[in-house]
Scaffold this motif. Structure first.
Motif, mmCIF file in Angstrom:
data_model
loop_
_atom_site.group_PDB
_atom_site.id
_atom_site.type_symbol
_atom_site.label_atom_id
_atom_site.label_comp_id
_atom_site.label_asym_id
_atom_site.label_seq_id
_atom_site.Cartn_x
_atom_site.Cartn_y
_atom_site.Cartn_z
ATOM 1 N N GLY A 74 0.792 -1.225 0.000
ATOM 2 C CA GLY A 74 0.000 0.000 0.000
ATOM 3 C C GLY A 74 0.823 1.274 0.000
ATOM 4 N N LEU A 75 2.057 1.194 -0.497
ATOM 5 C CA LEU A 75 2.931 2.368 -0.527
ATOM 6 C C LEU A 75 2.774 3.182 -1.808
ATOM 7 N N ILE A 76 2.360 2.509 -2.885
ATOM 8 C CA ILE A 76 2.202 3.182 -4.170
ATOM 9 C C ILE A 76 0.906 2.739 -4.847
ATOM 10 N N VAL A 77 0.486 3.559 -5.787
ATOM 11 C CA VAL A 77 -0.594 3.174 -6.702
ATOM 12 C C VAL A 77 -0.111 3.482 -8.114
ATOM 13 N N LYS A 78 -0.537 2.651 -9.045
ATOM 14 C CA LYS A 78 -0.196 2.867 -10.446
ATOM 15 C C LYS A 78 -1.429 3.424 -11.140
ATOM 16 N N LYS A 79 -1.217 4.484 -11.912
ATOM 17 C CA LYS A 79 -2.313 5.109 -12.648
ATOM 18 C C LYS A 79 -1.896 5.289 -14.100
ATOM 19 N N LYS A 80 -2.880 5.257 -14.976
ATOM 20 C CA LYS A 80 -2.615 5.493 -16.397
ATOM 21 C C LYS A 80 -2.063 6.913 -16.546
ATOM 22 N N ASN A 81 -1.021 7.040 -17.346
ATOM 23 C CA ASN A 81 -0.408 8.344 -17.575
ATOM 24 C C ASN A 81 -1.330 9.182 -18.463
ATOM 25 N N PRO A 82 -1.823 10.340 -17.970
ATOM 26 C CA PRO A 82 -2.741 11.154 -18.770
ATOM 27 C C PRO A 82 -2.080 11.762 -20.009
ATOM 28 N N VAL A 83 -0.764 11.921 -19.980
ATOM 29 C CA VAL A 83 -0.038 12.492 -21.116
ATOM 30 C C VAL A 83 0.233 11.430 -22.171
ATOM 31 N N ASP A 84 0.572 10.224 -21.718
ATOM 32 C CA ASP A 84 0.876 9.107 -22.621
ATOM 33 C C ASP A 84 0.050 7.916 -22.159
ATOM 34 N N GLY A 85 -1.059 7.665 -22.832
ATOM 35 C CA GLY A 85 -1.988 6.614 -22.441
ATOM 36 C C GLY A 85 -1.387 5.221 -22.374
ATOM 37 N N ARG A 86 -0.247 5.030 -23.036
ATOM 38 C CA ARG A 86 0.400 3.709 -23.002
ATOM 39 C C ARG A 86 1.202 3.523 -21.721
#
Length: 150
Positions: A74-86
């Motif tokens: 629970g130290l990090i979360v991964k999110k889709k990059n809004p600048v580069d969707g890949r």
């Protein structure tokens, strides 16, 4: 007494530092690599996953394991990059920010103790030598293609 080689001194010192940080991190259920990752991730903006490995000097497989462990804790979360969707952005959670502050405190404590025991001019020389070693290695000036050193 036999003279120690420069690489031996560097390796032995790094192993001692690494062991010290891992022992300290273990008190908090972490490792040195987790602490280093926490410090490498921008507290507010996060970091693209593709930038983290090179910044930390870690191979992708080791980094993947570290990030998985951090996500599980629970130290990090991964999110889709809004600048580069890949791409993926890695952000610290509230707990991650707390552990980052703890990691930062440990690093600053290490630096303070070293500065209390070693004069600044010797630290400056150490940094200059370390930077020169890194430069020689990066410029491939230690070993040439034909096997001779310069």
């Amino acid at each position: 007494m036999k003279e120690k080689t420069i690489d031996y001194i560097l390796r032995a010192t790094w192993q001692a530092v690494s062991r010290m940080y891992n022992e300290e991190a273990a008190k908090y259920g972490a490792s040195m690599s987790v602490g280093f990752a926490l410090l490498s991730i921008d507290k507010e903006q996060g970091i693209p996953s593709t930038a983290l490995g090179p910044q930390m000097g870690m191979e992708a497989t080791s980094l993947t394991r570290t990030l998985k462990s951090m996500e599980d804790k629970g130290l990090i979360v991964k999110k889709k990059n809004p600048v580069d969707g890949r791409g993926v952005l890695i952000n610290l959670t509230k707990l991650g920010k707390e552990k980052r502050d703890l990691s930062k405190d440990r690093v600053l404590t290490f630096n303070e103790v070293i500065k209390q025991h070693i004069p600044q001019e010797k630290l400056d020389a150490f940094i200059e030598v370390a930077e020169k070693i890194n430069e020689l290695i990066a410029d491939r000036q230690i070993f040439t293609n034909d096997g001779d050193s310069k």
